[in-house]
Design a protein around this motif. Structure first.
Motif, mmCIF file in Angstrom:
data_model
loop_
_atom_site.group_PDB
_atom_site.id
_atom_site.type_symbol
_atom_site.label_atom_id
_atom_site.label_comp_id
_atom_site.label_asym_id
_atom_site.label_seq_id
_atom_site.Cartn_x
_atom_site.Cartn_y
_atom_site.Cartn_z
ATOM 1 N N GLY A 1 0.975 -1.460 0.328
ATOM 2 C CA GLY A 1 -0.131 0.352 -0.228
ATOM 3 C C GLY A 1 0.732 1.191 0.089
ATOM 4 O O GLY A 1 -0.180 1.996 -0.840
ATOM 5 N N TRP A 2 1.984 1.290 0.417
ATOM 6 C CA TRP A 2 3.209 2.467 1.010
ATOM 7 C C TRP A 2 3.635 2.747 -0.977
ATOM 8 O O TRP A 2 3.279 4.580 -0.957
ATOM 9 C CB TRP A 2 4.361 1.908 1.897
ATOM 10 C CG TRP A 2 4.853 0.692 1.355
ATOM 11 C CD1 TRP A 2 5.033 -0.196 1.352
ATOM 12 C CD2 TRP A 2 6.045 1.294 0.605
ATOM 13 N NE1 TRP A 2 5.821 -0.424 0.803
ATOM 14 C CE2 TRP A 2 6.524 -0.350 0.156
ATOM 15 C CE3 TRP A 2 6.172 2.227 -0.818
ATOM 16 C CZ2 TRP A 2 7.592 -0.336 -0.808
ATOM 17 C CZ3 TRP A 2 7.860 1.984 -1.614
ATOM 18 C CH2 TRP A 2 8.578 0.651 -1.505
ATOM 19 N N THR B 1 0.786 5.202 -1.760
ATOM 20 C CA THR B 1 0.851 6.720 -1.013
ATOM 21 C C THR B 1 1.088 7.566 -2.230
ATOM 22 O O THR B 1 0.977 8.727 -2.262
ATOM 23 C CB THR B 1 0.255 5.943 0.349
ATOM 24 O OG1 THR B 1 1.872 6.073 0.391
ATOM 25 C CG2 THR B 1 -0.426 5.600 0.528
ATOM 26 N N LYS C 1 -0.808 -1.837 7.184
ATOM 27 C CA LYS C 1 -0.606 -2.676 6.022
ATOM 28 C C LYS C 1 -2.317 -2.948 6.510
ATOM 29 O O LYS C 1 -2.321 -3.064 7.176
ATOM 30 C CB LYS C 1 0.389 -4.263 6.730
ATOM 31 C CG LYS C 1 -0.233 -4.673 4.936
ATOM 32 C CD LYS C 1 1.395 -5.540 5.290
ATOM 33 C CE LYS C 1 1.587 -5.996 3.823
ATOM 34 N NZ LYS C 1 2.963 -7.078 3.792
ATOM 35 N N TRP D 1 -3.066 2.903 2.676
ATOM 36 C CA TRP D 1 -2.558 1.838 2.323
ATOM 37 C C TRP D 1 -3.633 1.590 1.686
ATOM 38 O O TRP D 1 -4.219 0.644 0.522
ATOM 39 C CB TRP D 1 -2.136 0.654 2.790
ATOM 40 C CG TRP D 1 -0.411 1.458 3.775
ATOM 41 C CD1 TRP D 1 -0.745 3.266 3.241
ATOM 42 C CD2 TRP D 1 0.632 0.868 4.029
ATOM 43 N NE1 TRP D 1 0.692 3.326 3.875
ATOM 44 C CE2 TRP D 1 1.698 1.990 4.116
ATOM 45 C CE3 TRP D 1 1.236 -0.334 3.928
ATOM 46 C CZ2 TRP D 1 2.966 1.931 4.990
ATOM 47 C CZ3 TRP D 1 2.776 -0.695 4.879
ATOM 48 C CH2 TRP D 1 3.112 0.395 4.802
ATOM 49 N N LYS D 2 -5.284 0.271 2.116
ATOM 50 C CA LYS D 2 -6.005 -0.194 2.218
ATOM 51 C C LYS D 2 -6.827 0.204 1.071
ATOM 52 O O LYS D 2 -7.254 0.243 -0.018
ATOM 53 C CB LYS D 2 -6.642 -0.955 3.178
ATOM 54 C CG LYS D 2 -8.193 -1.108 3.041
ATOM 55 C CD LYS D 2 -8.044 -2.801 3.116
ATOM 56 C CE LYS D 2 -9.655 -3.245 3.240
ATOM 57 N NZ LYS D 2 -10.173 -3.225 2.482
ATOM 58 N N GLN E 1 -5.089 0.848 -1.730
ATOM 59 C CA GLN E 1 -5.545 -0.218 -2.492
ATOM 60 C C GLN E 1 -7.173 -1.245 -3.086
ATOM 61 O O GLN E 1 -7.321 -1.151 -4.717
ATOM 62 C CB GLN E 1 -4.972 -1.487 -1.344
ATOM 63 C CG GLN E 1 -3.157 -1.566 -1.061
ATOM 64 C CD GLN E 1 -2.955 -2.458 -0.759
ATOM 65 O OE1 GLN E 1 -3.811 -2.703 0.837
ATOM 66 N NE2 GLN E 1 -2.371 -3.477 -0.694
#
Length: 441
Positions: free
Chosen positions: A200-201, A204, A406, A411-412, A415
């Motif tokens: 996820g990073w 971002t 995570k 992040w989520k 995604q």
């Protein structure tokens, strides 16, 4: 995880070039001296690094051992640094030093009362050898807790010169031109971009570069501090811009599903590995370390970068990140840990990793000649040239629950947006909901 690295490498280029590899200072570690003053002691250092980054950091640890006699042990935490370190402290098994990849996590650790203020020797090195912004990001209140050892330039798009040449494409200078160039690359048989959606990073970072260029630095600061809501029209605009890429199956290797199953090292492999699937991969300067160490690429020849392009007439962004070394109160070997940070603050320590590649130092006393290739020198210079317009990675400034965990928070949600980019407005509302909760906590 090859993430999070920070802001302005202060203006050392002329001095550094004049002084060459040994750079402008260093000398023995103050508390350690030149002798084996720490023989028989072992310090445990925890950090997010794995793969080539861990291997190269080990060279720094080995150099410290050779200098002081102290043994070192590295523990890889994976992405969830705050969770792992918290449980180690609770279990009475705290590491001595943690390399913290997020400003938000450093602040959280300080507020929990887990950190020891750094020694006067380290603070003097930071005052002398670093731009003041590094002290600001490493401090909570007026107390310095974190020493930024490794920085990153997170506005670099890496490409295979062969793939672009074959498509007849030159490095673009605007976001729209980049997507257009991507279509030309994919018409020639390779997908344009490899996207590491499993991490996820990385998503971002895509958002932050677009937002900084499109909305500008003042709005970026306001959003980073949550003075501006994530439902602001500027956020919806940036998500819309990002969605142009995410929804275009022709541009992404393996489409959205493929991206969501690709982690960061895998995304580099898809461009620079033995069976290329894409021509370009966006991420920080540390891509070079992976391309060189894991796939034997010659940086500057087989792998090169162009600056993340400007969006909608804004300025080309320079986003940065960094890993800060902190000393835990509950560690068993605080004296040795403090000496280790005094060592990390020297250009001598930075030169060890700079020579190995995949590294940028915020220490302005490190000569550019210490870097292993011209591309690293160019990246360092670009970071310097950006001056005060550089911005620290936004998700790294957020509370960990929003910007550094995570399967949760930003992040989520990004995604989910990669999976279905059709409703930027709904995504911005989700982001605001998660941010409001995390910033309250």
């Amino acid at each position: 995880m090859m993430r999070r690295r920070t802001t302005l490498l202060a203006s050392c280029t002329a001095l550094a070039l004049a002084l060459g590899a040994t750079a402008c200072g260093g000398g023995p570690v103050a508390a350690g001296g030149g002798g084996k003053s720490l023989s028989g002691q072992t310090i445990t250092v925890a950090g997010v690094w794995s793969g080539s980054e861990q291997k190269n950091f080990q060279k720094v640890l080995d150099a410290f051992t050779a200098k002081t006699g102290a043994k070192t042990q590295f523990v890889s935490t994976g992405d969830n640094v705050s969770t792992v370190v918290g449980s180690k402290i609770e279990g009475g098994n705290a590491p001595d030093v943690v390399m913290v990849p997020q400003v938000g996590v450093l602040q959280q650790f300080a507020k929990e009362g887990w950190l020891k203020p750094l020694s006067k020797t380290t603070e003097q090195s930071v005052d002398t050898n670093y731009a003041s912004v590094w002290k600001k990001y490493g401090s909570v209140g007026d107390t310095l807790y974190g020493l930024y050892f490794k920085a990153a330039h997170k506005s670099t798009v890496w490409y295979s010169p062969d793939a672009l040449a074959q498509a007849g494409v030159k490095p673009p200078t605007t976001y729209d031109a980049m997507l257009k160039a991507g279509h030309t690359v994919s018409d020639s048989g390779l997908a344009a971009f490899s996207v590491a959606g499993q991490d996820g990073w990385t998503l971002t970072d895509w958002f932050e570069n677009i937002y900084l260029s499109q909305a500008g630095p003042e709005k970026y600061d306001a959003l980073a501090a949550h003075r501006l809501k994530w439902t602001d029209p500027t956020v919806v605009d940036a998500l819309t811009t990002l969605g142009k890429l995410f929804k275009d199956k022709q541009l992404i290797a393996g489409g959205q599903k493929g991206a969501l199953n690709t982690d960061f090292p895998g995304s580099v492999e898809k461009v620079f590995g033995p069976k290329p699937e894409a021509g370009m991969v966006y991420e920080g300067d540390f891509v070079a370390g992976v391309a060189k160490d894991q796939f034997g690429k010659k940086i500057g020849q087989d792998a090169n970068f162009f600056p993340f392009p400007a969006v909608d007439g804004g300025k080309a962004p320079v986003v940065s990140g960094g890993d800060a070394a902190v000393v835990l109160k509950d560690g068993k070997n605080q004296k040795a840990a403090m000496t280790f940070l005094e060592y990390l603050a020297t250009p001598e320590a930075a030169a060890v990793w700079a020579g190995a590649g995949g590294f940028l130092s915020p220490n302005k006393k490190l000569g550019l000649a210490s870097y292993s290739d011209d591309i690293a020198r160019e990246t360092a210079k670009s970071l310097v040239a950006a001056g005060d317009s550089v911005r620290f990675d936004m998700s790294d400034q957020a509370p960990a629950a929003f910007g550094g965990t995570k399967g949760a928070g930003e992040w989520k949600i990004l995604q989910d947006f990669l999976r279905d980019p059709s409703d930027p407005k709904a995504t911005s509302a989700e982001l605001e909901k998660a941010a409001a909760k995390a910033y309250q906590g």
